[in-house]
Write an enzyme that holds these catalytic residues in place. Structure first.
Site, short mmCIF file in Angstrom:
data_model
loop_
_atom_site.label_atom_id
_atom_site.label_comp_id
_atom_site.label_asym_id
_atom_site.label_seq_id
_atom_site.Cartn_x
_atom_site.Cartn_y
_atom_site.Cartn_z
N CYS A 1 45.04 40.84 47.86
CA CYS A 1 43.80 41.57 48.13
C CYS A 1 42.99 40.85 49.20
O CYS A 1 42.47 41.47 50.13
CB CYS A 1 43.01 41.69 46.84
N CYS B 1 41.36 42.80 41.10
CA CYS B 1 40.59 42.92 42.34
C CYS B 1 40.36 44.37 42.72
O CYS B 1 41.30 45.13 42.92
CB CYS B 1 41.34 42.19 43.45
#
Length: 372
Positions: free
Chosen positions: A109, A202
């Site tokens: 991420c 995330c």
């Protein structure tokens, strides 16, 4: 002064980051990222406490971010990276779980979304000199260092960033403690001064993990077997829901002592476990990591190296034994429950010098077959 685009998440850390940059005289622009759509992404099972929300948490974050931007008197924009997140983060996550690995989505991420697509957007659309995030870490001329707050340090999650990404990134909270950040937010009267820290996957948030994965990977039940005695102890609901070292959640009751997950057999759908008294099954003393990211040119000549194998773990002394192409081998004193698929991040003092994905583990020179 510089033009800086801040990733404003709706949380207190990014809000105080924006404030500190503006206070320093920079031209600050806030941008809120939306990277997950529950409807588009078939995210129906596993949501926590959804009955308690009058609005979905991500939209509440957007509303909070807008209020903070107004309080700080800075412009705010919104950008979606939903497709990019699915293609470059979430698809990899699912593939690794299907392979019996334990991935860390925050690593990809950061590498592919926050510090790649977001950086590109900030430079192309807003002509930004830098981007800034509310991470507890430090940068200096493309080098990455641990944050001052050892309990909140997030350098572990940033170990796959390139030097060019780091050269364009500012972490305003690097020298602050979380308590100091909360104090600043309270003194400013920011709407999110007391907002709970975000947790979970995330950009997706908190989920009931087992139920959430069933949105994407069908449950495949199988036997739970004692690795020493080969005795069947029970049934599991799916190998992908369990990680090496896990000691809860697999439904064994009436045992004399706790059991740990020590291996998977994907083909036979077997989950291998061992009692707590036989910790040897969790111990390793060396590993091989792939997808190496070298953040220091002089690491071969450095002594007193240490490594983290998971977030918030205390770094332990290690020795780099070998480097070949994009892989490296390290040795260390016996350590438990290091997990294939996770990141190993290597430090010299407080500087990140090398990171990679844990691929193979060894004990006394013999490969550990955590995954068959």
């Amino acid at each position: 002064m510089a033009k800086i685009v801040v990733g404003l998440s709706g949380g207190v850390d990014s809000a105080v980051s924006a404030y500190l940059l503006k206070k320093a005289g920079h031209n600050v622009i806030a941008v809120f990222m939306r990277n997950w759509d529950s409807s588009l992404n078939n995210d129906f099972l596993g949501k926590k406490n959804e009955k308690n929300f009058t609005i979905c948490p991500q939209e509440q974050d957007w509303l909070d971010a807008k209020v903070v931007a107004k309080q700080l008197n800075i412009p705010i924009f919104r950008i979606d990276f939903i497709k990019e997140y699915w293609d470059e983060v979430f698809s990899d996550l699912i593939l690794k779980y299907q392979s019996g690995l334990t991935p860390n989505p925050d690593i990809l991420c950061n590498k592919n979304i926050k510090f790649k697509h977001f950086l590109d957007y900030a430079q192309k659309v807003h002509n930004a000199d830098f981007i800034a995030m509310g991470h507890y870490a430090k940068t200096d001329n493309g080098n990455l260092y641990a944050g001052a707050d050892s309990l909140k340090d997030q350098s572990y999650f940033l170990g796959q960033l390139s030097k060019s990404q780091l050269q364009k990134t500012i972490f305003p909270l690097g020298n602050l403690l979380k308590s100091e950040v909360r104090k600043i937010a309270n003194e400013l009267g920011l709407i999110n001064a007391k907002k709970k820290d975000s947790t979970g996957i995330c950009f997706i948030g908190e989920r009931k993990f087992t139920d959430f994965l069933q949105n994407y990977i069908p449950a495949q039940p199988g036997n739970i077997i004692d690795i020493s005695t080969k005795k069947v102890l029970g049934k599991h609901i799916g190998i992908m829901y369990f990680t090496i070292g896990q000691r809860k959640g697999f439904g064994l009751s009436g045992m004399k002592e706790p059991y740990f997950v020590v291996g998977h057999n994907l083909k036979e759908k077997i989950l291998y476990v061992s009692p707590q008294s036989e910790k040897k099954w969790l111990e390793s003393d060396s590993l091989m990591a792939k997808n190496a990211n070298f953040l220091s040119e002089n690491f071969r000549n450095l002594d007193n190296l240490s490594a983290k194998f998971r977030y918030r773990q205390e770094a332990i002394p290690i020795r780099i034994e070998k480097i070949q192409d994009n892989s490296f081998w390290i040795s260390y004193q016996k350590y438990q429950a290091i997990t294939p698929g996770q990141q190993v991040v290597i430090y010299h003092q407080n500087q990140v010098i090398l990171a990679g994905e844990i691929a193979l583990l060894f004990r006394n020179g013999k490969k550990l077959d955590y995954l068959d």
